[in-house]
Design an enzyme around this catalytic site. Structure first.
Site, mmCIF file in Angstrom:
data_model
loop_
_atom_site.group_PDB
_atom_site.id
_atom_site.type_symbol
_atom_site.label_atom_id
_atom_site.label_comp_id
_atom_site.label_asym_id
_atom_site.label_seq_id
_atom_site.Cartn_x
_atom_site.Cartn_y
_atom_site.Cartn_z
ATOM 1 N N HIS A 6 26.841 -39.655 72.963
ATOM 2 C CA HIS A 6 28.030 -40.483 73.417
ATOM 3 C C HIS A 6 29.339 -40.436 72.392
ATOM 4 O O HIS A 6 28.997 -40.069 71.250
ATOM 5 C CB HIS A 6 27.824 -41.917 73.682
ATOM 6 N N SER B 24 30.364 -30.927 67.133
ATOM 7 C CA SER B 24 31.526 -30.311 67.490
ATOM 8 C C SER B 24 31.921 -29.265 66.598
ATOM 9 O O SER B 24 31.693 -29.558 65.301
ATOM 10 C CB SER B 24 32.682 -31.084 67.987
ATOM 11 N N TYR C 277 38.463 -38.345 65.340
ATOM 12 C CA TYR C 277 37.312 -37.574 65.859
ATOM 13 C C TYR C 277 36.406 -36.803 64.958
ATOM 14 O O TYR C 277 35.237 -36.924 64.809
ATOM 15 C CB TYR C 277 37.712 -36.901 67.126
ATOM 16 N N SER C 278 37.224 -35.667 64.224
ATOM 17 C CA SER C 278 36.756 -34.845 63.354
ATOM 18 C C SER C 278 36.025 -35.676 62.053
ATOM 19 O O SER C 278 34.825 -35.182 61.753
ATOM 20 C CB SER C 278 37.964 -34.072 62.694
ATOM 21 N N LYS D 189 32.534 -36.750 63.191
ATOM 22 C CA LYS D 189 31.623 -35.761 63.463
ATOM 23 C C LYS D 189 31.135 -34.923 62.151
ATOM 24 O O LYS D 189 30.201 -34.592 62.081
ATOM 25 C CB LYS D 189 32.188 -34.383 64.323
ATOM 26 N N ILE E 105 34.267 -27.537 76.037
ATOM 27 C CA ILE E 105 33.443 -27.435 77.355
ATOM 28 C C ILE E 105 34.128 -28.115 78.322
ATOM 29 O O ILE E 105 35.006 -29.287 78.001
ATOM 30 C CB ILE E 105 32.202 -28.417 76.861
HETATM 31 N N1 LIG Z 1 33.720 -31.663 76.037
HETATM 32 C C1 LIG Z 1 34.107 -30.779 74.940
HETATM 33 O O1 LIG Z 1 34.855 -29.832 74.952
HETATM 34 C C2 LIG Z 1 33.230 -31.048 73.654
HETATM 35 C C3 LIG Z 1 32.430 -31.967 73.595
HETATM 36 N N2 LIG Z 1 31.663 -32.137 72.543
HETATM 37 C C4 LIG Z 1 30.739 -33.204 72.153
HETATM 38 O O2 LIG Z 1 29.968 -33.518 73.361
HETATM 39 C C5 LIG Z 1 29.568 -34.671 73.636
HETATM 40 C C6 LIG Z 1 29.715 -35.251 75.022
HETATM 41 O O3 LIG Z 1 31.182 -34.991 75.294
HETATM 42 P P1 LIG Z 1 31.861 -35.017 76.884
HETATM 43 O O4 LIG Z 1 30.675 -34.939 77.804
HETATM 44 O O5 LIG Z 1 32.921 -33.977 76.928
HETATM 45 O O6 LIG Z 1 32.268 -36.477 76.958
HETATM 46 P P2 LIG Z 1 32.658 -37.426 78.230
HETATM 47 O O7 LIG Z 1 33.647 -38.349 77.933
HETATM 48 O O8 LIG Z 1 32.180 -36.774 79.561
HETATM 49 O O9 LIG Z 1 31.248 -38.448 77.994
HETATM 50 C C7 LIG Z 1 31.286 -39.479 76.919
HETATM 51 C C8 LIG Z 1 30.114 -40.500 77.292
HETATM 52 O O10 LIG Z 1 29.959 -41.486 76.350
HETATM 53 C C9 LIG Z 1 30.097 -42.685 77.035
HETATM 54 N N3 LIG Z 1 30.819 -43.575 76.245
HETATM 55 C C10 LIG Z 1 32.280 -43.802 75.914
HETATM 56 N N4 LIG Z 1 32.595 -44.820 75.239
HETATM 57 C C11 LIG Z 1 31.358 -45.359 74.528
HETATM 58 C C12 LIG Z 1 31.032 -46.372 74.148
HETATM 59 N N5 LIG Z 1 31.786 -47.190 73.451
HETATM 60 N N6 LIG Z 1 29.720 -46.700 74.007
HETATM 61 C C13 LIG Z 1 28.648 -46.233 74.714
HETATM 62 N N7 LIG Z 1 28.922 -45.041 75.433
HETATM 63 C C14 LIG Z 1 30.336 -44.709 75.659
HETATM 64 C C15 LIG Z 1 30.954 -42.581 78.475
HETATM 65 O O11 LIG Z 1 30.552 -43.498 79.604
HETATM 66 P P3 LIG Z 1 31.324 -44.708 79.597
HETATM 67 O O12 LIG Z 1 32.772 -44.707 79.513
HETATM 68 O O13 LIG Z 1 30.780 -45.089 80.966
HETATM 69 O O14 LIG Z 1 30.915 -45.651 78.531
HETATM 70 C C16 LIG Z 1 30.281 -41.186 78.868
HETATM 71 O O15 LIG Z 1 29.136 -41.302 79.311
HETATM 72 C C17 LIG Z 1 30.148 -35.650 72.536
HETATM 73 O O16 LIG Z 1 29.470 -35.967 71.501
HETATM 74 C C18 LIG Z 1 31.458 -34.534 72.135
HETATM 75 O O17 LIG Z 1 31.824 -35.036 70.831
HETATM 76 C C19 LIG Z 1 31.664 -31.482 71.408
HETATM 77 C C20 LIG Z 1 32.797 -30.456 71.541
HETATM 78 C C21 LIG Z 1 33.481 -30.215 72.744
HETATM 79 C C1 LIG Z 2 37.755 -25.076 64.807
HETATM 80 C C2 LIG Z 2 38.774 -25.585 65.828
HETATM 81 C C3 LIG Z 2 39.998 -25.939 65.043
HETATM 82 C C4 LIG Z 2 39.110 -24.458 66.965
HETATM 83 C C5 LIG Z 2 39.584 -24.969 68.285
HETATM 84 C C6 LIG Z 2 38.630 -25.337 69.046
HETATM 85 C C7 LIG Z 2 39.101 -26.378 70.037
HETATM 86 C C8 LIG Z 2 39.840 -25.861 71.163
HETATM 87 C C9 LIG Z 2 38.239 -27.272 70.652
HETATM 88 C C10 LIG Z 2 36.766 -27.534 69.724
HETATM 89 C C11 LIG Z 2 36.381 -28.756 69.866
HETATM 90 C C12 LIG Z 2 36.993 -29.451 70.839
HETATM 91 C C13 LIG Z 2 37.327 -31.061 70.976
HETATM 92 C C14 LIG Z 2 36.022 -31.625 70.850
HETATM 93 O O1 LIG Z 2 34.949 -31.394 70.293
HETATM 94 C C15 LIG Z 2 35.826 -33.022 71.556
HETATM 95 C C16 LIG Z 2 36.894 -33.691 72.279
HETATM 96 C C17 LIG Z 2 36.594 -34.850 72.656
HETATM 97 C C18 LIG Z 2 37.158 -35.316 74.187
HETATM 98 O O2 LIG Z 2 37.188 -36.499 74.032
HETATM 99 C C19 LIG Z 2 38.741 -34.705 74.048
HETATM 100 C C20 LIG Z 2 38.623 -33.150 73.976
HETATM 101 C C21 LIG Z 2 38.157 -32.869 72.409
HETATM 102 C C22 LIG Z 2 39.253 -33.159 71.460
HETATM 103 C C23 LIG Z 2 37.988 -31.472 72.296
HETATM 104 C C24 LIG Z 2 39.237 -30.419 72.248
HETATM 105 C C25 LIG Z 2 39.291 -29.111 72.299
HETATM 106 C C26 LIG Z 2 38.521 -28.756 70.793
HETATM 107 C C27 LIG Z 2 39.308 -29.205 69.751
#
Ligand SMILES: NC(=O)C1=CN([C@@H]2O[C@H](COP(=O)(O)OP(=O)(O)OC[C@H]3O[C@@H](n4cnc5c(N)ncnc54)[C@H](OP(=O)(O)O)[C@@H]3O)[C@@H](O)[C@H]2O)C=CC1
Ligand SMILES: CC(C)CCC[C@@H](C)[C@H]1CC[C@H]2[C@@H]3C(=O)C=C4C[C@@H](O)CC[C@]4(C)[C@H]3CC[C@]12C
Length: 293
Positions: free
Chosen positions: A120, A170, A183-184, A187, A218
Site C-alpha cells: 500500500h 520503486s 514519496y521517494s 521508499k 506501471i
Molecule cells: N504504479 C506505478 O507506476 C508504481 C507503483 N509502485 C509501487 O507499487 C505499489 C502499488 O502501487 P499502485 O498499485 O500503483 O497503487 P494504487 O494507488 O493503485 O493502490 C494503492 C493501494 O493502497 C491503498 N491505500 C491508500 N491509502 C491507504 C492508507 N492510508 N492505508 C491503507 N491502504 C491505503 C489503496 O486503497 P484505498 O484507497 O481503498 O485505501 C490501494 O489499495 C506501491 O507500493 C507503489 O509505491 C512503484 C513504482 C511505480
Molecule cells: C529514476 C527515475 C527518476 C526515472 C523516472 C521513472 C519514472 C517515470 C517513474 C518511476 C517511478 C514512478 C512513480 C512511482 O514509483 C509511484 C508513484 C505513486 C503513484 O501514486 C503516482 C505515480 C508515481 C509518482 C510514479 C510516477 C512515475 C515514476 C516517477
C-alpha cells in the site's frame, strides 16, 4: 585417471551447480497452493492484481486497504477465481492499531502466516514540494512506519513457517527524480530498514526471506492519472508486474527489477553518470504540464 580428475570431475560439478541453481529458480504456481498470504493495498492497482493471481494459485488470502466496498468486490472475485479462502479487514495504515489487528486475524483464522506482501501507499501528488511537512510526516507513517510495524508483528509467525516478506518499492526509492520528494523519501527508507533487517535475520540463522521490488512506471489508474500529462513513456502492465512480484517472493529472491530491462538500464546509467542521467530524466518530462499546488 589424472585427466578424468582434472577435467571431468570439475565439469560435472559445474553442470550440477548450474542444474541446482536453475531448478531453484523455477517458479510453479503450485508453490502458493494453500499458502496463507496477507496483501496490503489490495483494493486497486498492483495489489488487486496480486490478489487475483494468488487466488488462481489457490492461496488463502487476507486483504486490506481503506475502502470496504472495493475490498468486498475483490474478495468475491478471488473466491470465484479459486482462492482457498479470502477475507478482508478495512482500515487506514496511518492508524497504529491496524498492523496488530491484521496479524491477530491471521493468527486466529489460520494459526500462522507464510507470506506478507507490503504494497500500500498513501496519496501523494506528482508535483513540486509544497513545503507541507505534515504531509511528509503522514506519508512516512503510511508508506514506511506501517511496513515496519506489519513486518514486526508478522515475524514470529513467519519464523515458524520459514516464510517471506515482500516489500514493494520503486526506482524512485533508488534514484530520486523531481516531483516525488516525500514519496521517494519513504521508499528510500524502506530499503534502508529492510536491507539491514535481512542481514540480522541471516546472522541469527532465521530463514525468513525479504524481497525488495524495484518497480518502474506501471499502468495502474492512480499512477497514470498522476503522471501521464508529464511523462510520455508507456507504462508496463500491472497484471504482469503483479505476477513477477509473487514469483520473486516465492523464489525468495533478494530483489526484483520490473520491467527488468528499463529498471536495469536506469540503475546502470545512473551509477556511471548520475548527473547526465538526471538531466536526461528532467529533459524527458513535459515540465510545462506540472501542476503547481
Ligand atoms: N504504479 C506505478 O507506476 C508504481 C507503483 N509502485 C509501487 O507499487 C505499489 C502499488 O502501487 P499502485 O498499485 O500503483 O497503487 P494504487 O494507488 O493503485 O493502490 C494503492 C493501494 O493502497 C491503498 N491505500 C491508500 N491509502 C491507504 C492508507 N492510508 N492505508 C491503507 N491502504 C491505503 C489503496 O486503497 P484505498 O484507497 O481503498 O485505501 C490501494 O489499495 C506501491 O507500493 C507503489 O509505491 C512503484 C513504482 C511505480
Ligand atoms: C529514476 C527515475 C527518476 C526515472 C523516472 C521513472 C519514472 C517515470 C517513474 C518511476 C517511478 C514512478 C512513480 C512511482 O514509483 C509511484 C508513484 C505513486 C503513484 O501514486 C503516482 C505515480 C508515481 C509518482 C510514479 C510516477 C512515475 C515514476 C516517477
Amino acid at each position: 585417471m589424472g585427466r578424468l580428475q582434472k577435467i571431468l570431475i570439475p565439469s560435472l560439478g559445474l553442470v550440477l551447480a548450474f542444474w541446482f541453481y536453475s531448478a531453484r529458480d523455477t517458479f510453479k504456481p503450485e508453490m502458493l497452493r494453500g499458502k496463507r498470504v496477507i496483501v496490503t493495498g489490495a483494493s486497486s492497482g498492483i495489489g488487486e492484481q496480486m490478489a487475483y493471481h494468488l487466488a488462481r494459485m489457490e492461496a488463502h488470502l487476507l486483504l486490506t486497504a481503506r475502502t470496504e466496498a472495493k475490498l468486498q468486490k475483490v474478495v468475491e472475485r478471488c473466491l470465484e477465481l479459486g482462492a482457498a479462502s479470502a477475507r478482508y479487514i478495512s482500515g487506514s495504515m496511518d492508524s497504529p492499531s491496524l498492523p496488530q489487528q491484521l496479524l491477530r486475524e491471521a493468527e486466529n483464522t489460520w494459526g500462522g502466516l507464510d507470506m506478507l506482501i507490503l504494497n500500500h501507499i498513501g496519496q501523494s501528488s506528482f508535483t513540486y514540494f509544497s513545503g507541507d511537512v505534515e504531509h511528509v510526516r503522514k506519508l512516512m507513517e503510511t508508506n514506511f512506519v506501517s511496513y515496519v510495524a506489519l513486518a514486526t508483528a508478522a515475524l514470529p509467525m513467519l519464523k515458524e513457517s520459514e516464510g517471506s516478506i515482500v516489500v514493494v518499492s520503486s526506482i524512485a526509492g533508488r534514484i530520486a527524480g523531481p516531483f516525488t520528494a516525500p514519496y521517494s523519501a519513504t521508499k528510500f527508507a524502506l530499503e534502508g530498514f529492510f536491507s539491514s533487517l535481512r542481514q540480522e535475520l541471516i546472522i541469527d540463522k532465521v530463514n525468513v526471506s525479504i524481497t525488495l521490488c524495484i518497480l518502474g512506471y506501471i499502468n495502474t489508474e492512480s499512477a497514470v492519472r498522476a503522471v501521464s500529462h508529464v511523462i510520455p513513456d508507456t507504462p508496463a502492465p500491472k497484471e504482469e508486474c503483479a505476477l513477477e512480484i509473487i514469483r520473486a517472493g516465492a523464489l525468495r529472491h533478494r530483489q526484483l527489477h520490473y520491467p527488468a530491462r528499463a529498471v536495469g538500464t536506469m540503475l546502470l546509467i545512473h551509477s556511471i553518470a548520475p548527473e547526465l542521467f538526471e538531466s536526461i530524466v528532467r529533459g524527458s518530462y513535459r515540465l510545462e504540464n506540472v501542476r503547481r499546488t
